[in-house]
Design an enzyme around this catalytic site. Structure first.
Site, mmCIF file in Angstrom:
data_model
loop_
_atom_site.group_PDB
_atom_site.id
_atom_site.type_symbol
_atom_site.label_atom_id
_atom_site.label_comp_id
_atom_site.label_asym_id
_atom_site.label_seq_id
_atom_site.Cartn_x
_atom_site.Cartn_y
_atom_site.Cartn_z
ATOM 1 N N SER A 154 6.616 20.683 2.821
ATOM 2 C CA SER A 154 5.329 20.540 1.946
ATOM 3 C C SER A 154 4.525 19.741 2.495
ATOM 4 O O SER A 154 3.179 20.196 2.644
ATOM 5 C CB SER A 154 5.636 20.171 0.373
ATOM 6 O OG SER A 154 4.511 19.520 -0.200
ATOM 7 N N SER A 155 4.788 18.423 2.963
ATOM 8 C CA SER A 155 3.866 17.575 3.804
ATOM 9 C C SER A 155 3.594 18.211 4.962
ATOM 10 O O SER A 155 2.127 18.050 5.265
ATOM 11 C CB SER A 155 4.538 16.138 3.861
ATOM 12 O OG SER A 155 4.891 15.374 2.776
ATOM 13 N N THR A 200 -6.091 -3.994 11.717
ATOM 14 C CA THR A 200 -6.078 -4.243 9.866
ATOM 15 C C THR A 200 -7.129 -5.336 9.805
ATOM 16 O O THR A 200 -8.019 -5.390 8.714
ATOM 17 C CB THR A 200 -4.897 -4.552 9.579
ATOM 18 O OG1 THR A 200 -3.710 -3.615 10.203
ATOM 19 C CG2 THR A 200 -4.877 -4.537 7.998
ATOM 20 N N HIS A 254 8.031 4.090 9.704
ATOM 21 C CA HIS A 254 7.012 3.108 9.746
ATOM 22 C C HIS A 254 5.610 3.778 9.866
ATOM 23 O O HIS A 254 4.721 3.434 9.094
ATOM 24 C CB HIS A 254 6.770 1.981 10.933
ATOM 25 C CG HIS A 254 5.946 1.044 10.739
ATOM 26 N ND1 HIS A 254 6.385 -0.145 9.967
ATOM 27 C CD2 HIS A 254 4.878 1.005 11.105
ATOM 28 C CE1 HIS A 254 5.523 -0.948 9.669
ATOM 29 N NE2 HIS A 254 4.479 -0.335 10.461
ATOM 30 N N HIS A 288 13.841 5.523 -8.052
ATOM 31 C CA HIS A 288 12.467 4.739 -8.086
ATOM 32 C C HIS A 288 11.732 4.631 -6.800
ATOM 33 O O HIS A 288 10.629 5.293 -6.559
ATOM 34 C CB HIS A 288 12.836 3.312 -8.600
ATOM 35 C CG HIS A 288 11.347 2.407 -8.544
ATOM 36 N ND1 HIS A 288 10.346 2.793 -9.264
ATOM 37 C CD2 HIS A 288 11.039 1.429 -7.634
ATOM 38 C CE1 HIS A 288 9.428 1.904 -9.005
ATOM 39 N NE2 HIS A 288 9.704 0.978 -7.959
ATOM 40 N N TYR A 325 2.126 3.926 7.050
ATOM 41 C CA TYR A 325 0.631 4.082 7.308
ATOM 42 C C TYR A 325 0.213 5.234 6.507
ATOM 43 O O TYR A 325 -1.184 5.452 6.105
ATOM 44 C CB TYR A 325 0.229 4.073 8.638
ATOM 45 C CG TYR A 325 0.487 2.377 9.159
ATOM 46 C CD1 TYR A 325 -0.102 1.394 8.605
ATOM 47 C CD2 TYR A 325 1.599 2.247 10.037
ATOM 48 C CE1 TYR A 325 0.090 0.184 8.967
ATOM 49 C CE2 TYR A 325 1.993 0.848 10.405
ATOM 50 C CZ TYR A 325 0.944 -0.148 9.903
ATOM 51 O OH TYR A 325 1.493 -1.143 10.189
ATOM 52 N N ASP A 350 -13.890 25.534 0.944
ATOM 53 C CA ASP A 350 -12.461 25.511 0.158
ATOM 54 C C ASP A 350 -11.664 24.879 1.426
ATOM 55 O O ASP A 350 -12.227 24.568 2.617
ATOM 56 C CB ASP A 350 -11.859 26.893 -0.232
ATOM 57 C CG ASP A 350 -10.643 26.458 -1.250
ATOM 58 O OD1 ASP A 350 -9.693 25.892 -0.740
ATOM 59 O OD2 ASP A 350 -10.865 26.960 -2.541
ATOM 60 N N SER A 402 -12.915 2.251 1.764
ATOM 61 C CA SER A 402 -14.241 1.965 2.307
ATOM 62 C C SER A 402 -15.107 3.384 1.987
ATOM 63 O O SER A 402 -16.199 3.062 2.440
ATOM 64 C CB SER A 402 -13.836 2.825 3.862
ATOM 65 O OG SER A 402 -12.877 1.999 4.306
ATOM 66 N N LYS A 460 -10.782 -4.149 9.733
ATOM 67 C CA LYS A 460 -10.975 -3.413 8.598
ATOM 68 C C LYS A 460 -11.316 -4.236 7.473
ATOM 69 O O LYS A 460 -12.303 -4.070 6.933
ATOM 70 C CB LYS A 460 -9.737 -2.422 8.058
ATOM 71 C CG LYS A 460 -9.434 -1.468 8.870
ATOM 72 C CD LYS A 460 -8.363 -0.318 8.576
ATOM 73 C CE LYS A 460 -9.260 0.737 7.588
ATOM 74 N NZ LYS A 460 -10.213 1.418 8.383
ATOM 75 N N TRP A 516 16.507 4.023 -0.985
ATOM 76 C CA TRP A 516 15.773 4.927 -0.509
ATOM 77 C C TRP A 516 15.772 5.354 1.140
ATOM 78 O O TRP A 516 15.381 6.542 1.498
ATOM 79 C CB TRP A 516 14.315 4.971 -0.759
ATOM 80 C CG TRP A 516 13.434 4.076 -0.096
ATOM 81 C CD1 TRP A 516 13.447 2.635 0.149
ATOM 82 C CD2 TRP A 516 12.548 4.471 1.069
ATOM 83 N NE1 TRP A 516 12.593 2.124 1.014
ATOM 84 C CE2 TRP A 516 12.023 3.306 1.711
ATOM 85 C CE3 TRP A 516 12.181 5.787 1.543
ATOM 86 C CZ2 TRP A 516 11.136 3.418 2.885
ATOM 87 C CZ3 TRP A 516 11.386 5.853 2.503
ATOM 88 C CH2 TRP A 516 10.802 4.543 3.205
ATOM 89 N N HIS A 533 11.107 -3.563 13.733
ATOM 90 C CA HIS A 533 11.000 -4.424 12.999
ATOM 91 C C HIS A 533 11.625 -4.393 11.789
ATOM 92 O O HIS A 533 11.870 -5.225 10.855
ATOM 93 C CB HIS A 533 9.512 -5.192 13.030
ATOM 94 C CG HIS A 533 8.762 -3.923 12.193
ATOM 95 N ND1 HIS A 533 7.296 -4.164 12.530
ATOM 96 C CD2 HIS A 533 8.941 -3.522 11.134
ATOM 97 C CE1 HIS A 533 6.726 -3.280 11.496
ATOM 98 N NE2 HIS A 533 7.481 -2.945 10.668
ATOM 99 N N HIS A 534 11.974 -3.146 11.358
ATOM 100 C CA HIS A 534 12.790 -2.965 10.038
ATOM 101 C C HIS A 534 14.243 -3.264 10.275
ATOM 102 O O HIS A 534 14.940 -3.253 9.401
ATOM 103 C CB HIS A 534 12.630 -1.516 9.592
ATOM 104 C CG HIS A 534 11.202 -1.207 9.119
ATOM 105 N ND1 HIS A 534 10.774 -1.390 8.020
ATOM 106 C CD2 HIS A 534 10.070 -0.702 9.758
ATOM 107 C CE1 HIS A 534 9.326 -1.279 8.078
ATOM 108 N NE2 HIS A 534 9.042 -0.596 8.782
ATOM 109 N N GLU A 547 5.305 6.279 8.163
ATOM 110 C CA GLU A 547 4.978 6.684 6.671
ATOM 111 C C GLU A 547 4.368 5.590 5.953
ATOM 112 O O GLU A 547 3.786 6.042 4.982
ATOM 113 C CB GLU A 547 6.639 6.919 6.249
ATOM 114 C CG GLU A 547 6.660 7.084 4.780
ATOM 115 C CD GLU A 547 6.147 8.292 4.322
ATOM 116 O OE1 GLU A 547 5.849 9.244 4.928
ATOM 117 O OE2 GLU A 547 6.070 8.362 2.868
ATOM 118 N N ARG A 586 18.163 -8.520 -2.673
ATOM 119 C CA ARG A 586 17.461 -7.129 -3.463
ATOM 120 C C ARG A 586 18.574 -6.291 -3.644
ATOM 121 O O ARG A 586 19.765 -6.519 -3.167
ATOM 122 C CB ARG A 586 16.369 -6.644 -2.449
ATOM 123 C CG ARG A 586 17.194 -5.808 -1.314
ATOM 124 C CD ARG A 586 15.962 -5.284 -0.288
ATOM 125 N NE ARG A 586 15.252 -4.202 -0.716
ATOM 126 C CZ ARG A 586 14.827 -3.301 0.243
ATOM 127 N NH1 ARG A 586 14.681 -3.679 1.146
ATOM 128 N NH2 ARG A 586 14.167 -2.092 -0.380
#
Lengths: 277, 525
Positions: free
Chosen positions: B169-170, B328, B253, B77, B257, B106, B268, B331, B142, B302-303, B255, B450
C-alpha cells in the site's frame, strides 16, 4: 482560458477493481496463513485468492486498455505511466538490493565472525560457500560455468530480441514485433526450463545453511520475476496480434521491455555474485 | 501570488452514493478522508492499548494484565500507531492537499489510489485478528527482531503478511504521490514554487519507495526462517540475528523521517500563515529536507550500538547521526526566523505548531544524546528511549497531524471548527503529554528498562505521574473527535480563505472544494 487550451487529464470513474484486489489479497493471505498452520483448506483458499486476483488484473488492465484504445490518454497521462513504471522498477531494485545486502553481509561479516568465534564454534574454518558451523553438511555448490553461463547468454539475447521488436514497432513493421516478441518469450521459457533443471539437480537445498538460503532466495525471486515478465510479454504479444499499439502510442510495450531489461540486469548481478565469485 | 481558477466542477463528477461511493471512489478528497478516518480509528485503538499499558504501570506489581498480554500490547501499540495511525494520516493529508496545492484535478493514478487505501483495512484486519489466535498477538516488539520473531505462533505469520500488505500500500501510494507532484503541477508551478508541504511529501514518497521494499525483504527472510528452513538469522547455519537488525534499521531509520518530514511540511505551512510572513529561507528549507533524506540512509546502525560493532563503525554512525542535527537545526532556525517580527495570532493550528517546534526540538536533542555511543550503550532499551521517540513521534508527528487537521478543516468541510474546544484540546493534550513523557527521561536515566510490566519500587513515583498523564492524554482525544464531528456537521461558514496569511492554491477554491479540484489548471505566476 477555455477547457480546450488544456485537454483534461483523464480521470477514471469510480471502479470496483481495487476492492476486488483487496479481497483477493485478504483471501490469499488467509489461505497462506492456514497453509502455514498446516490446515488442509490452506492451498484451496490460496487458489481462490489467486483466481480473484487474476480476475481483478484482467478487469483492471482491461479497463486501462479500453481507455487507451479509445484515445482517452493524452501525453500527460502517458508521462504519468512512465514515471509510475520508473519508480515501480526502482522499488524492485531496492527489494533485490536488500537480498544482495544480506548476501554481502553474510559473506563478509557474519561467516568470518563465526570463524573467529573459536570458543563457541571450535574448528569452524569459515570461507565461502558454507552451510554454517552447526549443520555439519557437505554439499557441492552450483558451478558458474555450466548452465548459469548459458543462461546469461540466453537472457542477454532476449534483451536484444525485445529491443529488436521495439525497433519493429517504431518502424511499423508488425511482423518484426511479433517475431521479436516470440523469440524473447522462447528465450525466457528456455531460461526458466534450464533454471528448473538446475534446481532439480542441485546438490544442496534451501536448508543448506546460508549458502542454500541466499542461493535459492536470490535466484528464486529472480525466477519469479522472469516468470512475471514472461507473462506480461505474452499479454503484449496477444495485444500485438489484436492490432494494438502504434509507433506513437505503445507505452505498455515499453513498460514491459523496461521490466525485462531490469530482470536482465539483476541476473547479471546474480551471475557474478551468487554463481561466480 | 496565484491567480484564481475557473471553476468547472460540472466535469464528470457523478458517483454512486452510500457505502459504494467510498468503496469504489477514485476521488483524491474521498480517499484522503478515508485515510484520515482510518488513521483516527487506529489512533484510538492503539491509544487505548497505551492507556492499558500505563494503567498496569501505575504501580509496581502485576495488576491488570499478565506479562504475555503486556508484551502483545506494547508490540501492537507500536505497530498500529506507526503503520496504522501516523503514516496513513500523512498519506491522507497528501491525498487531500497535494492536488489542491499544485493545481491538479486529482492524483495521477486515481484507481491505484483507491487500492492503496483499501489495502489498509485488510492489513489491519490481519493484525487485529492476530490478538485472538492461539498464542496471542505478536509480542516481540514492533521491531520484529529474531530470534523472538522466529519462535512465535501463527500471529507472527499474520503480522508478517500484514506488514507485506502495508508495504504494498505504501509503495503504491508513494509512487502515486511522486508521479502527481512531478507530472501534474499547474502551468507555471515550477519545482521551486511548490509549497513546502508538497516538497516534504515528494521526498517522503521517495524514501517510502526506497525502503519499504527493504522491509519486505527483511520480513520475507523472517518468514522463510520460520517455515522453509533457511538460516538467515541462525548462527548454526552461518547466519546472524544482527543481520536482521541491519536490514530492519536500513528501513527503520528512513521510516523515522517518513513519519516526520510531512510533519515538517505541515508546520512550515502553518507558521507562515499565522505569522503573516512568507516562510523564511524557502530554498534552505528544501535543501535541508533533501539532506535529511540522504543522511537518513547512512545512520541506521545508531539503533544497534550495543550489538558489538567495530570502533570504526561506531564512530561513523555516531558522527553521521550528529550531522543530521545540522539540517534539522536549519529548519528550526527558519521556523523561528519566520516568527520573528511576525504579526502572530494564536489559533489552535498555530498553538499546536508552536508546541511542535518546542517539543520536537526537545525530542531531537534527546536523540542527539542517544546518538552518542557511550551514552547510548548506557541508555539502550531504557525509558529514556521511550521518552525520546514519543517526543518526536507524538509531539512531532501526531501533534502536527492535529495542527494540520485544524488548519485545513475549514477548507475540507466549509465550516469553522469550534475554537474554544480546539484550544481545550490543545492545552489538555500538550500538558498531559508532558506529564506523561517528561518523567520517562528520569526513569530511563535511573535505569528503568522498557517493555516490562513490573518494575522496582524506586521507580514508582514517576511511573504514577506518567500514568495519570496518559489517561488524561487519551481521554482528551475524545475532544478532538467531538470538535471534528461538530465541524463536519455545521458551524460558521468558512469562506474560501479563512486564514488571512494563507496564500497557497487551495485557498483560491471554494470551501469545500469542487469534486474535481482544478478541472482547469490555474496559471501560476
Amino acid at each position: 482560458m477555455s477547457t480546450h487550451d488544456h485537454p483534461a487529464y483523464y480521470l477514471p470513474p469510480p471502479s470496483r477493481w481495487p476492492i476486488v484486489g483487496s479481497i483477493a489479497l485478504l483471501t490469499l493471505a488467509t489461505g497462506f496463513i492456514l497453509y502455514l498452520a498446516k490446515s488442509a483448506a490452506g492451498p484451496w483458499v490460496m487458489l481462490a485468492g489467486c483466481l480473484i486476483l487474476v480476475r481483478m488484473l484482467f478487469g483492471w488492465f482491461g479497463n486501462v486498455v479500453q481507455e487507451s484504445t479509445a484515445g482517452q490518454f493524452d501525453g500527460q497521462v502517458d508521462r504519468s505511466f512512465r514515471w509510475g513504471m520508473v519508480w515501480f522498477i526502482f522499488s524492485e531494485v531496492m527489494f533485490f538490493a536488500g537480498f544482495f545486502g544480506a548476501l554481502f553481509y553474510i559473506r563478509n561479516i557474519a561467516v568470518p565472525g563465526l570463524a573467529d568465534a573459536d570458543l563457541i564454534w571450535p574448528g569452524y574454518p569459515g570461507g565461502w560457500p558454507t552451510a554454517g558451523p552447526g549443520l555439519k553438511e557437505s554439499f557441492n555448490p552450483m558451478p558458474a560455468w555450466g548452465i548459469p553461463a548459458l543462461n546469461t547468454v540466453i537472457l542477454l539475447s532476449s534483451g536484444a530480441t525485445v529491443t529488436w521488436a521495439h525497433w519493429g514497432l517504431l518502424a511499423g513493421r508488425r511482423w518484426q514485433i511479433k517475431l521479436g516478441l516470440v523469440l524473447t518469450l522462447l528465450l525466457g521459457a528456455i531460461f526458466l526450463v534450464l533454471q528448473a533443471y538446475e534446481y532439480i539437480h542441485a546438490e544442496f537445498t534451501i536448508r543448506t545453511g546460508v549458502y542454500g538460503a541466499t542461493f535459492f532466495m536470490l535466484t528464486g525471486f529472480h525466477g519469479v520475476h522472469v516468470t512475471l515478465g514472461a507473462l506480461m510479454l505474452a499479454v503484449i504479444l496477444g495485444r500485438v496480434f489484436a492490432g494494438h499499439f502504434t509507433p506513437r502510442q505503445h507505452f505498455a510495450f515499453e513498460a514491459v521491455s523496461w521490466y525485462w531489461h531490469f530482470v536482465d540486469v539483476v541476473w547479471l548481478m546474480l551471475f557474478v555474485f551468487v554463481y561466480w565469485l | 501570488m496565484h491567480t484564481a481558477t475557473i471553476d468547472d466542477s460540472a466535469h464528470h463528477d457523478e458517483h454512486p452514493y452510500g457505502l459504494m461511493r467510498w468503496v469504489t471512489t477514485t476521488n483524491h478528497k474521498d480517499i484522503g478522508t478515508l485515510y484520515l478516518w482510518f488513521s483516527f480509528v487506529m489512533f484510538l485503538a492503539a491509544g487505548s492499548m497505551a492507556m492499558l499499558i500505563r494503567m498496569e504501570l501505575f504501580q509496581p506489581g502485576l495488576q491488570l494484565v499478565q506479562p504475555e498480554l503486556f508484551n502483545q500490547l506494547t508490540t501492537m501499540h507500536g505497530l498500529l500507531m506507526i503503520f496504522g495511525a501516523i503514516m496513513p494520516a500523512f498519506v491522507g493529508f497528501a491525498n487531500w492537499q497535494v492536488p489542491l496545492m499544485i493545481g491538479a484535478p486529482d492524483m495521477a493514478f486515481p484507481r491505484l489510489n483507491n487500492w492503496s487505501f483499501w489495502l489498509l483495512p485488510v492489513a489491519a484486519t490481519l493484525l487485529i485478528a492476530s490478538l485472538f489466535v492461539p498464542g496471542g498477538a505478536v509480542a516481540g516488539g514492533w521491531t520484529l527482531y529474531p530470534p523472538l520473531f522466529i519462535q512465535g505462533g501463527i500471529a507472527y505469520d499474520m503480522a508478517i503478511l500484514a506488514m507485506h500488505i502495508l508495504g504494498l500500500s505504501s509503495i503504491m501510494g508513494a509512487i502515486n504521490i511522486i508521479t502527481t507532484i512531478l507530472n501534474m503541477r499547474a502551468p507555471g508551478m515550477t519545482m521551486m514554487k511548490m509549497p513546502m508541504f508538497v516538497w516534504t511529501w515528494l521526498i517522503t514518497a521517495y524514501l517510502l519507495v526506497a525502503v519499504m521494499p527493504v522491509l519486505a525483504c527483511a520480513i520475507t527472510m523472517l518468514l522463510t526462517d520460520r517455515h522453509f528452513g533457511t538460516h538467515f538469522f541462525d548462527a548454526a547455519g552461518g547466519g546472524d540475528p544482527v543481520l536482521f537488525q541491519h536490514i530492519f534499521w536500513f528501513f527503520g531509520h528512513p521510516e523515522v523521517y517518513i513519519m516526520i518530514l510531512p510533519a515538517f511540511g505541515i508546520i512550515s505551512t502553518i507558521i507562515p500563515t499565522f505569522s503573516r510572513k512568507p516562510l523564511f529561507g524557502y530554498v534552505s528549507m528544501v535543501i535541508a529536507v533533501a539532506s535529511i533524506a540522504v543522511l537518513s540512509f547512512i545512520v541506521w546502525a545508531h539503533h544497534m550500538f550495543s550489538t558489538g560493532m567495530p570502533l570504526g563503525g561506531q564512530l561513523f554512525f555516531m558522527y553521521s547521526t550528529m550531522l543530521i542535527a545540522v539540517p534539522t537545526g536549519v529548519k528550526v532556525f527558519n521556523w523561528l526566523a519566520t516568527l520573528w517580527r511576525g504579526s502572530i495570532s494564536f489559533e489552535t493550528p498555530m498553538l499546536f505548531s508552536l508546541a511542535v517546534v518546542c517539543l520536537f526540538t526537545l525530542g531531537g536533542f534527546s536523540g542527539l544524546v542517544l546518538g552518542l555511543v557511550p551514552v547510548d550503550i548506557q541508555l539502550q532499551d531504557t525509558y529514556y528511549v521511550v521518552a525520546h521517540f514519543h517526543y518526536v513521534l507524538f509531539s512531532g508527528a501526531a501533534m502536527s497531524i492535529m495542527a494540520g487537521v485544524y488548519y485545513w478543516l475549514p477548507k475540507w468541510t466549509g465550516h469553522m471548527y469550534d475554537e474554544t474546544v480546539g484550544k481545550w484540546h490543545f492545552w489538555l493534550t500538550t500538558i498531559a503529554f508532558n506529564v506523561t513523557f517528561f518523567p520517562m527521561h528520569f526513569l530511563g536515566l535511573a535505569g528503568m528498562p522498557r517493555r516490562i510490566p513490573d518494575y522496582a519500587m524506586q521507580f514508582e513515583g514517576f511511573n504514577s505521574i506518567a500514568s495519570v498523564g496518559a489517561i488524561v492524554l487519551g481521554l482528551s482525544q475524545l475532544l478532538f473527535l467531538y470538535c471534528v464531528v461538530k465541524c463536519i456537521r455545521g458551524g460558521a461558514a468558512a469562506g474560501d480563505r479563512p486564514w488571512d496569511g494563507a496564500d497557497s492554491l487551495e485557498w483560491t477554491l471554494s470551501s469545500p472544494p469542487p469534486y474535481h479540484s482544478f478541472a482547469v489548471p490555474p496559471q501560476v505566476r
